[in-house]
Design a protein around this motif. Sequence first.
Motif, PDB file in Angstrom:
ATOM      1  N   TYR A 219      35.171  42.020  50.975  1.00 24.52           N
ATOM      2  CA  TYR A 219      35.025  40.225  50.865  1.00 24.52           C
ATOM      3  C   TYR A 219      34.220  41.183  49.928  1.00 24.52           C
ATOM      4  O   TYR A 219      33.553  39.333  49.954  1.00 24.52           O
ATOM      5  CB  TYR A 219      35.239  39.979  51.994  1.00 24.52           C
ATOM      6  CG  TYR A 219      36.275  39.392  52.434  1.00 24.52           C
ATOM      7  CD1 TYR A 219      37.592  39.485  52.476  1.00 24.52           C
ATOM      8  CD2 TYR A 219      36.231  40.012  54.326  1.00 24.52           C
ATOM      9  CE1 TYR A 219      38.187  38.545  53.197  1.00 24.52           C
ATOM     10  CE2 TYR A 219      37.438  40.033  55.085  1.00 24.52           C
ATOM     11  CZ  TYR A 219      38.664  39.279  54.595  1.00 24.52           C
ATOM     12  OH  TYR A 219      39.402  39.492  55.550  1.00 24.52           O
ATOM     13  N   ALA A 220      33.639  41.314  48.987  1.00 24.42           N
ATOM     14  CA  ALA A 220      32.704  41.839  48.193  1.00 24.42           C
ATOM     15  C   ALA A 220      33.068  41.136  47.212  1.00 24.42           C
ATOM     16  O   ALA A 220      31.479  40.556  46.796  1.00 24.42           O
ATOM     17  CB  ALA A 220      33.091  43.519  47.523  1.00 24.42           C
ATOM     18  N   LEU A 221      34.334  41.048  46.898  1.00 24.13           N
ATOM     19  CA  LEU A 221      33.371  39.186  45.402  1.00 24.13           C
ATOM     20  C   LEU A 221      33.695  38.281  46.286  1.00 24.13           C
ATOM     21  O   LEU A 221      33.385  37.256  45.533  1.00 24.13           O
ATOM     22  CB  LEU A 221      34.674  39.278  45.207  1.00 24.13           C
ATOM     23  CG  LEU A 221      35.086  40.694  43.979  1.00 24.13           C
ATOM     24  CD1 LEU A 221      36.445  40.216  43.078  1.00 24.13           C
ATOM     25  CD2 LEU A 221      34.267  39.923  43.107  1.00 24.13           C
ATOM     26  N   PHE A 222      34.235  37.764  47.745  1.00 23.79           N
ATOM     27  CA  PHE A 222      33.740  36.777  48.543  1.00 23.79           C
ATOM     28  C   PHE A 222      32.267  36.398  48.857  1.00 23.79           C
ATOM     29  O   PHE A 222      31.932  35.263  48.506  1.00 23.79           O
ATOM     30  CB  PHE A 222      34.608  36.374  50.064  1.00 23.79           C
ATOM     31  CG  PHE A 222      34.226  35.412  50.693  1.00 23.79           C
ATOM     32  CD1 PHE A 222      34.665  34.001  50.033  1.00 23.79           C
ATOM     33  CD2 PHE A 222      32.737  35.167  51.403  1.00 23.79           C
ATOM     34  CE1 PHE A 222      34.095  32.872  50.820  1.00 23.79           C
ATOM     35  CE2 PHE A 222      32.492  34.494  52.166  1.00 23.79           C
ATOM     36  CZ  PHE A 222      33.620  32.974  51.209  1.00 23.79           C
ATOM     37  N   ASN A 223      31.479  37.939  48.779  1.00 25.48           N
ATOM     38  CA  ASN A 223      30.325  37.368  48.770  1.00 25.48           C
ATOM     39  C   ASN A 223      29.216  37.508  48.181  1.00 25.48           C
ATOM     40  O   ASN A 223      27.554  36.247  47.606  1.00 25.48           O
ATOM     41  CB  ASN A 223      29.658  38.264  50.328  1.00 25.48           C
ATOM     42  CG  ASN A 223      30.493  37.873  51.321  1.00 25.48           C
ATOM     43  OD1 ASN A 223      29.577  37.903  52.491  1.00 25.48           O
ATOM     44  ND2 ASN A 223      31.615  39.310  52.136  1.00 25.48           N
ATOM     45  N   HIS A 224      29.820  37.800  46.775  1.00 28.30           N
ATOM     46  CA  HIS A 224      29.264  38.271  45.374  1.00 28.30           C
ATOM     47  C   HIS A 224      30.236  38.462  44.441  1.00 28.30           C
ATOM     48  O   HIS A 224      30.545  39.090  43.932  1.00 28.30           O
ATOM     49  CB  HIS A 224      28.021  39.401  45.709  1.00 28.30           C
ATOM     50  CG  HIS A 224      26.737  39.583  46.781  1.00 28.30           C
ATOM     51  ND1 HIS A 224      25.629  39.175  46.188  1.00 28.30           N
ATOM     52  CD2 HIS A 224      27.250  41.097  47.888  1.00 28.30           C
ATOM     53  CE1 HIS A 224      25.067  39.887  46.800  1.00 28.30           C
ATOM     54  NE2 HIS A 224      25.698  39.586  48.215  1.00 28.30           N
ATOM     55  N   PRO A 225      30.704  37.076  44.544  1.00 30.92           N
ATOM     56  CA  PRO A 225      31.413  36.313  42.528  1.00 30.92           C
ATOM     57  C   PRO A 225      30.961  36.645  41.883  1.00 30.92           C
ATOM     58  O   PRO A 225      31.642  37.820  40.997  1.00 30.92           O
ATOM     59  CB  PRO A 225      30.997  34.709  42.585  1.00 30.92           C
ATOM     60  CG  PRO A 225      31.308  34.747  44.100  1.00 30.92           C
ATOM     61  CD  PRO A 225      29.827  35.531  44.870  1.00 30.92           C
ATOM     62  N   THR A 226      29.033  36.968  42.058  1.00 33.53           N
ATOM     63  CA  THR A 226      28.959  37.134  40.039  1.00 33.53           C
ATOM     64  C   THR A 226      27.694  38.284  41.229  1.00 33.53           C
ATOM     65  O   THR A 226      27.226  38.716  42.403  1.00 33.53           O
ATOM     66  CB  THR A 226      27.452  36.738  39.407  1.00 33.53           C
ATOM     67  OG1 THR A 226      27.082  36.156  40.101  1.00 33.53           O
ATOM     68  CG2 THR A 226      28.748  35.757  39.040  1.00 33.53           C
ATOM     69  N   PRO A 227      27.129  40.075  40.096  1.00 28.65           N
ATOM     70  CA  PRO A 227      26.309  40.842  41.137  1.00 28.65           C
ATOM     71  C   PRO A 227      24.572  40.464  41.475  1.00 28.65           C
ATOM     72  O   PRO A 227      24.491  41.313  41.830  1.00 28.65           O
ATOM     73  CB  PRO A 227      26.742  42.419  40.451  1.00 28.65           C
ATOM     74  CG  PRO A 227      27.085  41.226  39.146  1.00 28.65           C
ATOM     75  CD  PRO A 227      27.352  39.990  39.091  1.00 28.65           C
TER      76      PRO A 227
END
Length: 267
Positions: free
Chosen positions: A220-228
């Motif tokens: 769930y990387a993009l859920f936690n960090h939609p932008t980096p």
Amino acid sequence: MTIQSNSTLFPALFISHGSPMMAIEESATKTFLNNLGNTLPTPKAIVVFSAHFDVNDNVVVTSGENPATIHDYYGFPEALYALNYSAPGAPKLAQKVVGLLSEGGIKSRLDANRGWDHGVWIPMKLIFSKANIPIVQISINSQLGPEAHYRLGQCLRVLREQDVLIVGSGGISHNLRELFTNRPDPDRAKKVELFTRWVCKTLHIGDIKSLFNYLDDAPYALFNHPTPEHLLPLFCILGSCTDSESIKRIHQSVESEVLALDAYLSD
């Protein structure tokens, strides 16, 4: 008890700075940051990478003698806009930073007018309330990936031999859309838990390759960090560490189910 490093290097620190409200509201993370200044050795200066100084160009290094406090947030109580942090800048250290980055093949420039965003001054105000330690802020670039920010940290590792505290200020998770949505994901707390657990485990075993590849490897990387931008300062801190150092979690907290506020320290 004072935190001691296992090497001659000054500790390197990643903190999740959370909402600006941390400056005026009590929370577990505010208490942690208030106590952290009493456990760290006192640095001669501080270098900070903040998620809120995101520049799509050459790296920018603050070099003013007395940088202003930037209130870079909107719609908060008036009490937050009345706060300031009067720690001095460090022009000579800023010049040294530019030189070290140049030696590493990274283009950068000094900015004597740029002040400190809330990713710098709010946590520093909580950790070092006397405002007597000089600070330099360095920009990140969210158009570049983890490896580029790791190289930034590598270039500045030598500063840790000179009692300079290098700080990454961001967030272990940062999904504001989910935080304020009227239709919350029913699994959002679990998605944050699985991601933060993966980060902690991967840091503990020193798997830098997987961390670089977090978008594919982490759950769930993009859920936690939609932008980096809030995770990139962590890679600056990793770069400033040696292969023999470990990274340990020194604080764990989650607010509103989705705002993970973990902190990490080199060891």
